[in-house]
Scaffold this motif. Structure first.
Motif, PDB file in Angstrom:
ATOM      1  N   ASP A   1       0.839  -1.205   0.000  1.00 37.73           N
ATOM      2  CA  ASP A   1       0.000   0.000   0.000  1.00 37.73           C
ATOM      3  C   ASP A   1       0.871   1.251   0.000  1.00 37.73           C
ATOM      4  OD1 ASP A   1      -1.804   2.023   0.402  1.00 37.73           O
ATOM      5  OD2 ASP A   1      -2.566   1.277   2.322  1.00 37.73           O
ATOM      6  N   PRO A   2       0.919   2.000  -1.098  1.00 33.86           N
ATOM      7  CA  PRO A   2       1.751   3.214  -1.144  1.00 33.86           C
ATOM      8  C   PRO A   2       1.432   4.200  -0.021  1.00 33.86           C
ATOM      9  CG  PRO A   2       1.019   2.630  -3.353  1.00 33.86           C
ATOM     10  CD  PRO A   2       0.275   1.744  -2.404  1.00 33.86           C
ATOM     11  N   ALA A   3       0.166   4.296   0.378  1.00 35.38           N
ATOM     12  CA  ALA A   3      -0.201   5.215   1.462  1.00 35.38           C
ATOM     13  C   ALA A   3       0.418   4.773   2.784  1.00 35.38           C
ATOM     14  CB  ALA A   3      -1.720   5.296   1.594  1.00 35.38           C
ATOM     15  N   SER A   4       0.463   3.465   3.005  1.00 36.19           N
ATOM     16  CA  SER A   4       1.082   2.942   4.214  1.00 36.19           C
ATOM     17  C   SER A   4       2.592   3.211   4.208  1.00 36.19           C
ATOM     18  CB  SER A   4       0.810   1.431   4.321  1.00 36.19           C
ATOM     19  OG  SER A   4       1.322   0.903   5.521  1.00 36.19           O
ATOM     20  N   ILE A   5       3.205   3.110   3.044  1.00 36.18           N
ATOM     21  CA  ILE A   5       4.635   3.404   2.923  1.00 36.18           C
ATOM     22  C   ILE A   5       4.901   4.880   3.195  1.00 36.18           C
ATOM     23  CG2 ILE A   5       6.580   3.505   1.327  1.00 36.18           C
ATOM     24  CD1 ILE A   5       6.027   0.692   2.144  1.00 36.18           C
ATOM     25  N   ALA A   6       4.063   5.759   2.668  1.00 36.32           N
ATOM     26  CA  ALA A   6       4.226   7.191   2.914  1.00 36.32           C
ATOM     27  C   ALA A   6       4.125   7.500   4.402  1.00 36.32           C
ATOM     28  CB  ALA A   6       3.178   7.978   2.132  1.00 36.32           C
ATOM     29  N   LYS A   7       3.186   6.832   5.075  1.00 37.45           N
ATOM     30  CA  LYS A   7       3.046   7.006   6.522  1.00 37.45           C
ATOM     31  C   LYS A   7       4.287   6.496   7.240  1.00 37.45           C
ATOM     32  CE  LYS A   7      -0.047   5.842  10.371  1.00 37.45           C
ATOM     33  NZ  LYS A   7      -1.280   5.098  10.770  1.00 37.45           N
ATOM     34  N   LEU A   8       4.865   5.401   6.738  1.00 40.47           N
ATOM     35  CA  LEU A   8       6.075   4.859   7.340  1.00 40.47           C
ATOM     36  C   LEU A   8       7.204   5.885   7.330  1.00 40.47           C
ATOM     37  CD1 LEU A   8       7.862   2.449   8.363  1.00 40.47           C
ATOM     38  CD2 LEU A   8       8.354   1.993   5.955  1.00 40.47           C
ATOM     39  N   GLY A   9       7.395   6.553   6.191  1.00 37.06           N
ATOM     40  CA  GLY A   9       8.457   7.541   6.100  1.00 37.06           C
ATOM     41  C   GLY A   9       8.315   8.621   7.161  1.00 37.06           C
TER      42      GLY A   9
ATOM     43  N   VAL B   1       9.850  -4.083  -1.450  1.00 38.29           N
ATOM     44  CA  VAL B   1      11.237  -3.793  -1.068  1.00 38.29           C
ATOM     45  C   VAL B   1      11.658  -2.423  -1.571  1.00 38.29           C
ATOM     46  CG1 VAL B   1      13.651  -4.483  -1.382  1.00 38.29           C
ATOM     47  CG2 VAL B   1      11.900  -6.221  -0.923  1.00 38.29           C
ATOM     48  N   LEU B   2      11.329  -2.114  -2.823  1.00 39.54           N
ATOM     49  CA  LEU B   2      11.704  -0.816  -3.385  1.00 39.54           C
ATOM     50  C   LEU B   2      11.050   0.335  -2.620  1.00 39.54           C
ATOM     51  CD1 LEU B   2      12.772  -2.700  -5.610  1.00 39.54           C
ATOM     52  CD2 LEU B   2      11.859  -1.105  -7.304  1.00 39.54           C
ATOM     53  N   ARG B   3       9.781   0.159  -2.274  1.00 39.83           N
ATOM     54  CA  ARG B   3       9.073   1.228  -1.565  1.00 39.83           C
ATOM     55  C   ARG B   3       9.649   1.449  -0.172  1.00 39.83           C
ATOM     56  NH1 ARG B   3       3.295  -1.266  -3.477  1.00 39.83           N
ATOM     57  NH2 ARG B   3       2.993  -0.010  -5.368  1.00 39.83           N
ATOM     58  N   VAL B   4       9.944   0.376   0.545  1.00 44.57           N
ATOM     59  CA  VAL B   4      10.510   0.511   1.881  1.00 44.57           C
ATOM     60  C   VAL B   4      11.910   1.129   1.804  1.00 44.57           C
ATOM     61  CG1 VAL B   4      11.365  -0.788   3.866  1.00 44.57           C
ATOM     62  CG2 VAL B   4       9.127  -1.311   2.917  1.00 44.57           C
ATOM     63  N   ALA B   5      12.685   0.720   0.823  1.00 46.79           N
ATOM     64  CA  ALA B   5      14.019   1.299   0.655  1.00 46.79           C
ATOM     65  C   ALA B   5      13.920   2.794   0.382  1.00 46.79           C
ATOM     66  CB  ALA B   5      14.756   0.601  -0.483  1.00 46.79           C
ATOM     67  N   ALA B   6      12.965   3.206  -0.446  1.00 46.31           N
ATOM     68  CA  ALA B   6      12.787   4.633  -0.751  1.00 46.31           C
ATOM     69  C   ALA B   6      12.409   5.426   0.496  1.00 46.31           C
ATOM     70  CB  ALA B   6      11.736   4.808  -1.837  1.00 46.31           C
ATOM     71  N   ALA B   7      11.643   4.803   1.390  1.00 49.81           N
ATOM     72  CA  ALA B   7      11.240   5.487   2.618  1.00 49.81           C
ATOM     73  C   ALA B   7      12.386   5.594   3.619  1.00 49.81           C
ATOM     74  CB  ALA B   7      10.061   4.748   3.253  1.00 49.81           C
ATOM     75  N   ALA B   8      13.247   4.567   3.677  1.00 48.69           N
ATOM     76  CA  ALA B   8      14.276   4.516   4.723  1.00 48.69           C
ATOM     77  C   ALA B   8      15.624   5.075   4.297  1.00 48.69           C
ATOM     78  CB  ALA B   8      14.447   3.072   5.193  1.00 48.69           C
ATOM     79  N   LEU B   9      15.964   4.982   3.019  1.00 47.56           N
ATOM     80  CA  LEU B   9      17.310   5.382   2.590  1.00 47.56           C
ATOM     81  C   LEU B   9      17.658   6.839   2.921  1.00 47.56           C
ATOM     82  CD1 LEU B   9      18.083   3.545  -0.766  1.00 47.56           C
ATOM     83  CD2 LEU B   9      19.491   3.582   1.314  1.00 47.56           C
ATOM     84  N   PRO B  10      16.755   7.806   2.751  1.00 48.00           N
ATOM     85  CA  PRO B  10      17.133   9.172   3.104  1.00 48.00           C
ATOM     86  C   PRO B  10      17.573   9.324   4.554  1.00 48.00           C
ATOM     87  CG  PRO B  10      15.144   9.188   1.766  1.00 48.00           C
ATOM     88  CD  PRO B  10      15.419   7.752   2.114  1.00 48.00           C
ATOM     89  N   LEU B  11      17.042   8.463   5.442  1.00 44.99           N
ATOM     90  CA  LEU B  11      17.442   8.507   6.842  1.00 44.99           C
ATOM     91  C   LEU B  11      18.768   7.796   7.075  1.00 44.99           C
ATOM     92  CD1 LEU B  11      14.241   7.864   9.000  1.00 44.99           C
ATOM     93  CD2 LEU B  11      15.724   9.861   9.071  1.00 44.99           C
ATOM     94  N   ILE B  12      18.924   6.607   6.524  1.00 41.73           N
ATOM     95  CA  ILE B  12      20.057   5.777   6.922  1.00 41.73           C
ATOM     96  C   ILE B  12      21.337   6.063   6.152  1.00 41.73           C
ATOM     97  CG2 ILE B  12      18.440   3.948   7.568  1.00 41.73           C
ATOM     98  CD1 ILE B  12      19.480   2.302   5.225  1.00 41.73           C
ATOM     99  N   LYS B  13      21.248   6.639   4.958  1.00 45.62           N
ATOM    100  CA  LYS B  13      22.442   6.643   4.103  1.00 45.62           C
ATOM    101  C   LYS B  13      23.557   7.562   4.589  1.00 45.62           C
ATOM    102  CE  LYS B  13      20.809   9.931   0.575  1.00 45.62           C
ATOM    103  NZ  LYS B  13      20.417  10.042  -0.854  1.00 45.62           N
ATOM    104  N   HIS B  14      23.239   8.459   5.524  1.00 49.54           N
ATOM    105  CA  HIS B  14      24.274   9.323   6.080  1.00 49.54           C
ATOM    106  C   HIS B  14      24.647   8.926   7.510  1.00 49.54           C
ATOM    107  CE1 HIS B  14      24.056  11.992   2.644  1.00 49.54           C
ATOM    108  NE2 HIS B  14      22.740  12.089   2.793  1.00 49.54           N
ATOM    109  N   ARG B  15      24.042   7.865   8.008  1.00 49.09           N
ATOM    110  CA  ARG B  15      24.304   7.446   9.385  1.00 49.09           C
ATOM    111  C   ARG B  15      25.561   6.583   9.456  1.00 49.09           C
ATOM    112  NH1 ARG B  15      21.941   9.733  13.465  1.00 49.09           N
ATOM    113  NH2 ARG B  15      22.293   7.816  14.623  1.00 49.09           N
ATOM    114  N   PRO B  16      26.339   6.714  10.534  1.00 49.18           N
ATOM    115  CA  PRO B  16      27.489   5.810  10.688  1.00 49.18           C
ATOM    116  C   PRO B  16      27.018   4.373  10.885  1.00 49.18           C
ATOM    117  CG  PRO B  16      27.151   7.140  12.673  1.00 49.18           C
ATOM    118  CD  PRO B  16      26.229   7.689  11.625  1.00 49.18           C
ATOM    119  N   ASP B  17      27.807   3.436  10.372  1.00 50.08           N
ATOM    120  CA  ASP B  17      27.498   1.995  10.507  1.00 50.08           C
ATOM    121  C   ASP B  17      26.145   1.639   9.912  1.00 50.08           C
ATOM    122  OD1 ASP B  17      29.914   1.374  12.010  1.00 50.08           O
ATOM    123  OD2 ASP B  17      28.960   2.392  13.704  1.00 50.08           O
ATOM    124  N   ALA B  18      25.795   2.304   8.818  1.00 55.76           N
ATOM    125  CA  ALA B  18      24.508   2.045   8.186  1.00 55.76           C
ATOM    126  C   ALA B  18      24.551   0.763   7.363  1.00 55.76           C
ATOM    127  CB  ALA B  18      24.106   3.220   7.293  1.00 55.76           C
TER     128      ALA B  18
END
Length: 251
Positions: A61-69, A115-132
């Motif tokens: 559900d794209p709406a659920s993914i948007a809420k996840l972000g 998988v693609l939708r979850v990655a799109a929601a989480a990557l902006p947060l994790i990609k600059h974190r140490p030990d990501a």
């Protein structure tokens, strides 16, 4: 990937490999968030492991993914690890006149687009974190398929290829991209019978081997593949694909 001191999101974390991995990582000193689409199962995880957080999530559900972000940014801004584990598996007989693409479409929606939708929601947060780290659950069947699960196997082959490209694109970021490729494990992925099938690897045995590999950094090419599945991984290179395929899919 370090296995303690992280903030980890596990999708498909209410059963099977996802739940076992979430609980094991929580026990090793990680802050773990389990996401799934059934509230009753989320409640059971939280009751079993106080301290684990839960998020209601439908990866289809794209709406659920948007809420996840939004939830991740507001509640878990220190997120540094995503384990994209949600997946389904269904047998298909394409040769049958009654076959439709319905099951194949459901598998593509969950195993690929989810998988693609979850990655799109989480990557902006994790990609600059140490030990990501970003982990996605593929399968040893990505390399030599079981013909009675055609779309499932193909979905895992897609993830294998996609993760290779993602790993290359993120090469300048501090993100380790890992592919989980479990063998046939005693879970209910294909139904209750799989959980007690003596041909399947016991879940705890798989988990123990996986955690040892994670802790040791034993993931050549970013692949967390058990030694027993290396013949399938290299079947094309070793010119053994036809014989392994025939063994797995007897005529």
């Amino acid at each position: 990937m370090k296995i303690s001191g992280n903030t980890i999101l596990v999708t498909g974390g209410t059963s099977g490999i996802g739940r076992a991995l979430a609980e094991a990582l929580h026990d090793r000193g990680n802050r773990v968030i389990v996401a799934g689409r059934r509230q009753s199962l989320l409640d059971d995880v939280v009751a079993t492991r106080p301290g684990i957080a839960s998020l209601l999530l439908d990866v289809d559900d794209p709406a659920s993914i948007a809420k996840l972000g939004k939830q991740l940014r507001q509640r878990f801004p220190d997120l540094n690890v995503l384990i994209a584990n949600a997946g389904i598996s269904r047998a298909e007989n394409i040769a049958d006149d009654s076959w439709t693409a319905a099951n194949a479409e459901a598998i593509v929606h969950t195993n690929i687009l989810g998988v693609l939708r979850v990655a799109a929601a989480a990557l902006p947060l994790i990609k600059h974190r140490p030990d990501a780290a970003l982990l996605a659950t593929s399968s040893a069947l990505a390399f030599v398929p079981r013909a009675d699960f055609p779309t499932y196997c193909a979905s895992k082959a897609f993830l294998h290829s996609w993760l290779q490209s993602l790993r290359h694109q993120l090469r300048h970021y501090p993100v380790e991209v890992l592919e989980l490729s479990p063998p046939y494990v005693q879970t209910e992925l294909t139904g209750a019978a799989q959980a007690i099938d003596p041909r399947a690897m016991p879940l705890q045995e798989y988990l123990d081997q996986l955690l040892r590999k994670l802790q040791a950094g034993d993931a050549p090419r970013g692949e967390l593949l058990l030694d027993q599945d290396l013949p399938r991984r290299w079947a094309e290179r070793d010119e053994s694909f036809n014989s392994i395929f025939s063994t797995m899919n007897p005529s």
